[in-house]
Design a protein around this motif. Structure first.
Motif, mmCIF file in Angstrom:
data_model
loop_
_atom_site.group_PDB
_atom_site.id
_atom_site.type_symbol
_atom_site.label_atom_id
_atom_site.label_comp_id
_atom_site.label_asym_id
_atom_site.label_seq_id
_atom_site.Cartn_x
_atom_site.Cartn_y
_atom_site.Cartn_z
ATOM 1 N N THR A 183 6.733 59.998 -16.334
ATOM 2 C CA THR A 183 8.053 59.687 -15.824
ATOM 3 C C THR A 183 8.169 58.280 -16.188
ATOM 4 O OG1 THR A 183 6.401 58.536 -13.886
ATOM 5 C CG2 THR A 183 7.447 60.843 -13.374
ATOM 6 N N LEU A 184 9.539 57.819 -15.963
ATOM 7 C CA LEU A 184 9.877 56.745 -16.389
ATOM 8 C C LEU A 184 9.446 55.411 -15.981
ATOM 9 C CD1 LEU A 184 11.973 54.674 -14.427
ATOM 10 C CD2 LEU A 184 13.350 56.916 -14.171
ATOM 11 N N GLY A 185 9.180 54.375 -16.861
ATOM 12 C CA GLY A 185 8.871 52.941 -16.516
ATOM 13 C C GLY A 185 7.178 52.985 -16.304
ATOM 14 N N PHE A 186 6.910 52.637 -14.992
ATOM 15 C CA PHE A 186 5.677 52.662 -14.541
ATOM 16 C C PHE A 186 5.469 54.051 -14.009
ATOM 17 C CE2 PHE A 186 6.729 48.178 -14.064
ATOM 18 C CZ PHE A 186 5.733 47.758 -14.460
ATOM 19 N N ASP A 187 4.140 54.296 -13.297
ATOM 20 C CA ASP A 187 4.037 55.512 -12.614
ATOM 21 C C ASP A 187 3.944 56.635 -13.703
ATOM 22 O OD1 ASP A 187 4.633 53.905 -10.429
ATOM 23 O OD2 ASP A 187 6.693 54.656 -10.081
ATOM 24 N N GLU A 188 3.198 56.492 -14.573
ATOM 25 C CA GLU A 188 2.885 57.784 -15.484
ATOM 26 C C GLU A 188 2.031 58.685 -15.001
ATOM 27 O OE1 GLU A 188 1.341 56.227 -19.087
ATOM 28 O OE2 GLU A 188 3.119 55.025 -19.678
ATOM 29 N N ASP A 189 2.094 59.945 -15.191
ATOM 30 C CA ASP A 189 1.039 61.021 -14.447
ATOM 31 C C ASP A 189 1.224 60.792 -12.919
ATOM 32 O OD1 ASP A 189 -0.030 61.652 -17.236
ATOM 33 O OD2 ASP A 189 -1.295 59.868 -16.988
ATOM 34 N N LEU A 190 2.380 60.737 -12.640
ATOM 35 C CA LEU A 190 2.597 60.692 -11.270
ATOM 36 C C LEU A 190 2.420 62.022 -10.516
ATOM 37 C CD1 LEU A 190 3.746 58.488 -9.074
ATOM 38 C CD2 LEU A 190 6.087 59.489 -9.319
ATOM 39 N N PRO A 191 1.647 62.175 -9.238
ATOM 40 C CA PRO A 191 1.406 63.740 -8.746
ATOM 41 C C PRO A 191 2.760 63.956 -8.107
ATOM 42 C CG PRO A 191 0.068 61.994 -7.768
ATOM 43 C CD PRO A 191 0.735 61.161 -8.698
ATOM 44 N N GLN A 192 2.925 65.239 -7.568
ATOM 45 C CA GLN A 192 3.829 66.063 -7.218
ATOM 46 C C GLN A 192 4.769 65.296 -6.086
ATOM 47 O OE1 GLN A 192 5.583 68.683 -8.613
ATOM 48 N NE2 GLN A 192 6.957 68.737 -7.004
ATOM 49 N N ASP A 193 3.894 64.651 -5.076
ATOM 50 C CA ASP A 193 4.474 63.810 -4.108
ATOM 51 C C ASP A 193 3.402 62.971 -3.120
ATOM 52 O OD1 ASP A 193 2.809 65.230 -1.706
ATOM 53 O OD2 ASP A 193 4.149 67.082 -2.613
ATOM 54 N N VAL A 194 3.749 62.193 -2.470
ATOM 55 C CA VAL A 194 3.081 61.275 -1.827
ATOM 56 C C VAL A 194 1.850 61.872 -1.180
ATOM 57 C CG1 VAL A 194 4.335 61.011 0.448
ATOM 58 C CG2 VAL A 194 3.088 59.178 -0.532
ATOM 59 N N TYR A 195 2.066 63.172 -0.620
ATOM 60 C CA TYR A 195 0.960 63.730 0.087
ATOM 61 C C TYR A 195 -0.185 64.095 -0.732
ATOM 62 C CZ TYR A 195 4.394 63.107 4.018
ATOM 63 O OH TYR A 195 5.303 62.543 4.672
ATOM 64 N N GLU A 196 0.314 64.855 -1.931
ATOM 65 C CA GLU A 196 -0.843 65.170 -3.110
ATOM 66 C C GLU A 196 -1.438 63.942 -3.592
ATOM 67 O OE1 GLU A 196 -0.638 67.139 -7.595
ATOM 68 O OE2 GLU A 196 0.948 67.439 -6.254
ATOM 69 N N PHE A 197 -0.692 62.854 -3.809
ATOM 70 C CA PHE A 197 -1.293 61.458 -4.070
ATOM 71 C C PHE A 197 -2.322 61.208 -3.195
ATOM 72 C CE2 PHE A 197 -1.908 57.130 -4.359
ATOM 73 C CZ PHE A 197 -1.462 56.688 -5.853
ATOM 74 N N ASN A 198 -2.021 61.323 -1.978
ATOM 75 C CA ASN A 198 -3.244 60.760 -0.871
ATOM 76 C C ASN A 198 -4.322 61.747 -0.964
ATOM 77 O OD1 ASN A 198 -3.728 58.934 0.940
ATOM 78 N ND2 ASN A 198 -3.210 60.600 2.803
ATOM 79 N N GLU A 199 -4.217 62.857 -1.202
ATOM 80 C CA GLU A 199 -5.591 64.071 -1.147
ATOM 81 C C GLU A 199 -5.881 63.639 -2.393
ATOM 82 O OE1 GLU A 199 -6.493 65.856 1.183
ATOM 83 O OE2 GLU A 199 -4.962 64.974 2.317
ATOM 84 N N ILE A 200 -5.615 63.332 -3.350
ATOM 85 C CA ILE A 200 -6.265 62.764 -4.584
ATOM 86 C C ILE A 200 -6.909 61.746 -4.475
ATOM 87 C CG2 ILE A 200 -5.982 62.103 -7.397
ATOM 88 C CD1 ILE A 200 -3.591 64.034 -7.308
ATOM 89 N N GLU A 209 -16.656 52.644 -0.214
ATOM 90 C CA GLU A 209 -15.983 53.789 -0.780
ATOM 91 C C GLU A 209 -15.626 54.534 0.351
ATOM 92 O OE1 GLU A 209 -16.891 55.801 -4.456
ATOM 93 O OE2 GLU A 209 -17.929 57.490 -3.253
ATOM 94 N N GLN A 210 -16.514 54.982 1.584
ATOM 95 C CA GLN A 210 -15.876 55.445 3.004
ATOM 96 C C GLN A 210 -14.759 54.981 3.445
ATOM 97 O OE1 GLN A 210 -18.928 55.859 5.808
ATOM 98 N NE2 GLN A 210 -17.729 57.012 7.249
ATOM 99 N N GLU A 211 -14.967 53.562 3.460
ATOM 100 C CA GLU A 211 -13.404 52.850 4.067
ATOM 101 C C GLU A 211 -12.186 52.979 3.197
ATOM 102 O OE1 GLU A 211 -15.640 49.171 6.130
ATOM 103 O OE2 GLU A 211 -15.378 48.985 3.950
ATOM 104 N N ILE A 212 -12.491 53.071 1.740
ATOM 105 C CA ILE A 212 -11.246 53.465 0.827
ATOM 106 C C ILE A 212 -10.922 54.939 1.133
ATOM 107 C CG2 ILE A 212 -10.689 53.685 -1.415
ATOM 108 C CD1 ILE A 212 -12.874 51.585 -2.036
ATOM 109 N N HIS A 213 -11.704 55.822 1.489
ATOM 110 C CA HIS A 213 -11.402 57.084 1.337
ATOM 111 C C HIS A 213 -10.564 57.201 2.917
ATOM 112 C CE1 HIS A 213 -14.568 58.890 -1.283
ATOM 113 N NE2 HIS A 213 -13.322 58.476 -1.975
ATOM 114 N N ASN A 214 -10.721 56.349 4.019
ATOM 115 C CA ASN A 214 -10.164 56.567 5.177
ATOM 116 C C ASN A 214 -9.107 55.622 5.333
ATOM 117 O OD1 ASN A 214 -11.896 58.643 6.196
ATOM 118 N ND2 ASN A 214 -13.518 56.838 6.800
ATOM 119 N N PHE A 215 -8.826 54.831 4.342
ATOM 120 C CA PHE A 215 -7.828 53.749 4.318
ATOM 121 C C PHE A 215 -6.464 54.028 4.506
ATOM 122 C CE2 PHE A 215 -4.883 50.820 1.903
ATOM 123 C CZ PHE A 215 -5.107 49.996 2.520
#
Length: 315
Positions: free
Chosen positions: A2-19, A264-270
């Motif tokens: 994608t343009l500028g920053f945010d290269e290899d952006l997931p499909q949407d914010v919910y997919e991002f969160n699961e990744i 790591e657990q706290e990060i996953h639940n963040f």
């Protein structure tokens, strides 16, 4: 891609969160360039009007900050990087990006190059610790030497250190946290106010921690409460000079500060608490900084905006 920053952006914010929840986070450097998935800097979560399907929409500026000059502390990555980027897309003429030290040089240079590649905004970089007035004077002097004037100050630099028991708070660490989070904004504001004209803008980064507290970040929560009070008091003093002072109090935001602070657990639940059950992306918070820096917020001063995912706060 994608343009500028945010290269290899997931499909949407919910997919991002699961990744994000499935990856391992063992590095504690706080360097943005190695954080995966990378925080989203210039795309906003959106929904297709016809289907209701989520997607990321690139931020499009409309000249809200045309010809102005800004100084942003803590802007090499995270929320600060996104604020600088959106400001540039809104027509900002020049920005000084302040970051802590040479360990963040790569992040800062990447931010500079990417902003200048997609806008006419000129970026000046300076590495200094804002916790000391001498350094803040050097920052402002460098900004004025580069651009000649300042219209917007964003006090965004911050640090936090997790401590489970108040008895274990280390005095040097507490002082360090207050120097960055409280002394820095006060010193920068004191110096910048000598150069702000009517219409000038000051925006401070507070936190939801100032309102609901965080049990493992007691001293950090205290600093952000101080930022809120500083914002309110300063706004009253500067109103007669037609300088507006406001703050943004984000909830959980996916930035390099998070894996640098928690296990790591706290990060996953963040950010998993209701109602959105996900952390914000920096761009979602940075949009509030655009509003406060522009004429759209001309009747706001002494206020705090709360992009926190739906947590209701009072006072």
């Amino acid at each position: 891609m994608t343009l500028g920053f945010d290269e290899d952006l997931p499909q949407d914010v919910y997919e991002f969160n699961e990744i994000r929840k499935k990856l391992s986070y063992n590095n504690k450097s706080g360097i943005a360039s190695i954080l995966k998935p990378a925080p989203v800097t210039q795309h906003l979560p959106a929904f297709d009007a016809a289907t209701g399907k989520p997607y990321f929409k690139p931020y499009r500026g409309s000249g809200k900050l045309e010809g102005k000059y800004a100084l942003i502390t803590g802007a090499d990555s995270g929320i600060g990087r996104s604020v600088a980027t959106l400001y540039a897309l809104e027509g900002l003429a020049g920005v000084t990006i302040v970051y802590r030290d040479e360990s963040e040089d790569a992040d800062a240079l990447y931010t500079k190059n990417t902003i200048e590649a997609q806008s006419s905004c000129k970026v000046h970089l300076i590495a200094r610790d804002v916790g000391y007035e001498k350094n803040c004077k050097e920052i402002l002097d460098a900004h004025l030497a580069q651009f000649g004037r300042i219209d917007i100050l964003v006090n965004n630099a911050a640090e936090q250190h997790k401590v489970l028991k108040v008895e274990d708070l280390d005095c040097d660490t507490v002082e360090r946290t207050f120097r960055t989070n409280v002394f820095g904004p006060i010193f920068m504001t004191k110096l910048v106010c000598n150069h702000l004209k009517a219409g000038g803008i000051i925006i401070n980064t507070a936190s939801i921690a100032a309102y609901r507290g965080m049990d493992v970040l007691v001293d950090y929560s205290a600093t952000k409460g101080a930022v809120v009070s500083f914002t309110r008091a300063l706004s009253q003093q500067l109103a007669e000079r037609r300088i507006r002072v406001n703050a943004v109090a984000p909830g959980p935001v996916w930035t390099p500060l998070i894996p640098n602070t928690f296990n790591e657990q706290e990060i996953h639940n963040f950010g998993s608490f209701p109602p959105f059950k996900r952390p914000a992306q920096p761009c979602e918070v940075a949009a509030a900084f655009v509003f406060l820096a522009s004429d759209d917020s001309s009747f706001l001063t002494g206020q705090v905006i709360h992009p926190n995912g739906g947590t209701v706060v009072n006072a």
